[in-house]
Motif scaffolding. Sequence first.
Motif, PDB file in Angstrom:
ATOM      1  N   LEU A   7       3.541   1.458 -17.361  1.00 49.80           N
ATOM      2  CA  LEU A   7       2.092   1.296 -17.184  1.00 49.80           C
ATOM      3  C   LEU A   7       1.691   0.993 -15.748  1.00 49.80           C
ATOM      4  CD1 LEU A   7       1.353  -1.002 -20.282  1.00 49.80           C
ATOM      5  CD2 LEU A   7       1.353   1.497 -20.167  1.00 49.80           C
ATOM      6  N   HIS A   8       2.663   0.791 -14.873  1.00 51.35           N
ATOM      7  CA  HIS A   8       2.333   0.253 -13.546  1.00 51.35           C
ATOM      8  C   HIS A   8       3.160   0.974 -12.481  1.00 51.35           C
ATOM      9  CE1 HIS A   8       1.545  -3.755 -11.195  1.00 51.35           C
ATOM     10  NE2 HIS A   8       1.365  -2.696 -10.439  1.00 51.35           N
ATOM     11  N   CYS A   9       2.572   2.014 -11.843  1.00 51.08           N
ATOM     12  CA  CYS A   9       3.332   2.890 -10.934  1.00 51.08           C
ATOM     13  C   CYS A   9       2.512   3.263  -9.696  1.00 51.08           C
ATOM     14  CB  CYS A   9       3.700   4.184 -11.652  1.00 51.08           C
ATOM     15  SG  CYS A   9       4.510   3.953 -13.238  1.00 51.08           S
ATOM     16  N   HIS A  10       3.175   3.211  -8.547  1.00 52.95           N
ATOM     17  CA  HIS A  10       2.536   3.561  -7.271  1.00 52.95           C
ATOM     18  C   HIS A  10       3.259   4.729  -6.611  1.00 52.95           C
ATOM     19  CE1 HIS A  10       0.191  -0.210  -7.128  1.00 52.95           C
ATOM     20  NE2 HIS A  10       1.239  -0.727  -7.753  1.00 52.95           N
ATOM     21  N   ASN A  11       2.506   5.736  -6.174  1.00 49.00           N
ATOM     22  CA  ASN A  11       3.144   6.783  -5.367  1.00 49.00           C
ATOM     23  C   ASN A  11       2.538   6.819  -3.968  1.00 49.00           C
ATOM     24  OD1 ASN A  11       0.772   8.381  -5.684  1.00 49.00           O
ATOM     25  ND2 ASN A  11       1.603   9.300  -7.553  1.00 49.00           N
ATOM     26  N   ASN A  41      -2.269   3.509  -8.637  1.00 43.35           N
ATOM     27  CA  ASN A  41      -2.264   3.214  -7.207  1.00 43.35           C
ATOM     28  C   ASN A  41      -3.270   2.115  -6.878  1.00 43.35           C
ATOM     29  OD1 ASN A  41      -0.271   4.974  -6.103  1.00 43.35           O
ATOM     30  ND2 ASN A  41      -1.601   6.695  -6.650  1.00 43.35           N
ATOM     31  N   HIS A  42      -3.095   1.527  -5.695  1.00 44.77           N
ATOM     32  CA  HIS A  42      -4.008   0.450  -5.265  1.00 44.77           C
ATOM     33  C   HIS A  42      -5.392   1.026  -4.997  1.00 44.77           C
ATOM     34  CE1 HIS A  42      -0.752  -2.432  -4.899  1.00 44.77           C
ATOM     35  NE2 HIS A  42      -0.040  -1.526  -4.258  1.00 44.77           N
ATOM     36  N   PHE A  43      -6.355   0.588  -5.772  1.00 40.33           N
ATOM     37  CA  PHE A  43      -7.740   1.036  -5.570  1.00 40.33           C
ATOM     38  C   PHE A  43      -8.390   0.229  -4.446  1.00 40.33           C
ATOM     39  CE2 PHE A  43     -12.284   1.428  -6.875  1.00 40.33           C
ATOM     40  CZ  PHE A  43     -12.362   2.810  -6.819  1.00 40.33           C
ATOM     41  N   ILE A  84      -5.841   2.407 -12.516  1.00 38.07           N
ATOM     42  CA  ILE A  84      -6.010   1.862 -11.168  1.00 38.07           C
ATOM     43  C   ILE A  84      -5.361   0.477 -11.116  1.00 38.07           C
ATOM     44  CG2 ILE A  84      -8.266   3.044 -11.008  1.00 38.07           C
ATOM     45  CD1 ILE A  84      -9.631   0.339 -10.855  1.00 38.07           C
ATOM     46  N   GLU A  85      -4.962   0.059  -9.920  1.00 42.29           N
ATOM     47  CA  GLU A  85      -4.648  -1.356  -9.740  1.00 42.29           C
ATOM     48  C   GLU A  85      -5.733  -1.921  -8.838  1.00 42.29           C
ATOM     49  OE1 GLU A  85      -0.777  -2.591  -8.251  1.00 42.29           O
ATOM     50  OE2 GLU A  85      -1.173  -4.638  -8.930  1.00 42.29           O
ATOM     51  N   TYR A  86      -6.415  -2.899  -9.361  1.00 38.19           N
ATOM     52  CA  TYR A  86      -7.527  -3.506  -8.639  1.00 38.19           C
ATOM     53  C   TYR A  86      -7.155  -4.915  -8.206  1.00 38.19           C
ATOM     54  CZ  TYR A  86     -11.947  -5.902  -7.892  1.00 38.19           C
ATOM     55  OH  TYR A  86     -12.943  -6.652  -7.346  1.00 38.19           O
ATOM     56  N   THR A 194       6.918  -1.407 -14.325  1.00 37.13           N
ATOM     57  CA  THR A 194       7.890  -1.532 -13.236  1.00 37.13           C
ATOM     58  C   THR A 194       7.221  -1.964 -11.934  1.00 37.13           C
ATOM     59  OG1 THR A 194       9.227   0.197 -14.260  1.00 37.13           O
ATOM     60  CG2 THR A 194       9.679  -0.284 -11.959  1.00 37.13           C
ATOM     61  N   ASP A 195       5.959  -1.545 -11.716  1.00 33.80           N
ATOM     62  CA  ASP A 195       5.308  -1.732 -10.417  1.00 33.80           C
ATOM     63  C   ASP A 195       6.141  -0.977  -9.381  1.00 33.80           C
ATOM     64  OD1 ASP A 195       3.447  -2.582  -8.616  1.00 33.80           O
ATOM     65  OD2 ASP A 195       3.887  -4.723  -8.797  1.00 33.80           O
ATOM     66  N   ILE A 196       6.492   0.239  -9.762  1.00 31.30           N
ATOM     67  CA  ILE A 196       7.416   1.032  -8.931  1.00 31.30           C
ATOM     68  C   ILE A 196       6.748   1.447  -7.622  1.00 31.30           C
ATOM     69  CG2 ILE A 196       6.839   3.311  -9.930  1.00 31.30           C
ATOM     70  CD1 ILE A 196       9.915   3.829  -9.934  1.00 31.30           C
ATOM     71  N   HIS A 197       7.492   1.335  -6.517  1.00 33.35           N
ATOM     72  CA  HIS A 197       7.040   1.804  -5.203  1.00 33.35           C
ATOM     73  C   HIS A 197       8.088   2.733  -4.580  1.00 33.35           C
ATOM     74  CE1 HIS A 197       4.195  -1.567  -5.572  1.00 33.35           C
ATOM     75  NE2 HIS A 197       3.528  -1.058  -4.557  1.00 33.35           N
ATOM     76  N   PHE A 198       9.314   2.680  -5.074  1.00 41.21           N
ATOM     77  CA  PHE A 198      10.438   3.532  -4.637  1.00 41.21           C
ATOM     78  C   PHE A 198      11.457   3.510  -5.776  1.00 41.21           C
ATOM     79  CE2 PHE A 198      10.011  -0.523  -2.443  1.00 41.21           C
ATOM     80  CZ  PHE A 198      11.058  -1.246  -2.967  1.00 41.21           C
TER      81      PHE A 198
END
Length: 236
Positions: A7-11, A41-43, A84-86, A194-198
């Motif tokens: 549920l928590h992923c950043h590219n 992603n970070h909004f 979104i991540e706010y 995960t809050d994945i960033h890599f």
Amino acid sequence: MGYLFDLHCHNKEGSVCSRLPAKDMVDFYIKQGYSGFSVTNHFTGSTTVPDNYSWEDRVDHYFTGYEECLKYAEGKDIKVFFGIEYSILKFGTHDMHKIMGNDFVILGLTRDWLKANEETFNKSTNELFDAIHKAGGYIIHAHPFLEEDWISHIQLFPQKEDAVEIMNMGVSDDTNAKARWYAEAFNKTVTGGTDIHFTDIPYVSGVECEKEISTVEELIDEIRNGRTKVIHKKVI
Ligand SMILES: [Zn+2]
Ligand SMILES: [Zn+2]
């Protein structure tokens, strides 16, 4: 095993702090055996959207990270959802880069709603959350007990947040334990991400659903009704 969703992923298309291209994100989750993931992603804060963009262009640019995943996932056995991540803004600044921390993963919002709600993001957090609920959005408090320099103080919204992220792979076990304590004390629905960033990470997290999911609304419904389980597993 049921159906796994992160549920928590950043590219990197949407988040300055991520090194993970959208294309690799899709391949990664297929390899990990997931049924899908939401691009969050970070909004506000660490967003790739340039400062000088109009609100409308901001929203369109913001969608790139999600759309790239969607495009690449076409014809593949994986679902991509929008989120979104706010991060709460410094009070009174109205500047999307000036955050004071306390982060929320929000699912179920649309491009049209975001475009029509520039003013809503300048209101108080309570008013923003009410508007998000009215739009059918689902608010998950991400790593509520993260302590960092940019987080001026911890804020909890037990009446407004729909769920608490009790398993986040980007924070310490201790920080996750505090989130579990909070969720238990207030009898909140729990999620993982995960809050994945890599991708060079030891573990992934998320939720396990009992049935196949094809829309974000269905996913929200499963979480809301307690039919999901928080999971974490070793990266393959
Ligand atoms: Zn980030
Ligand atoms: Zn995040």
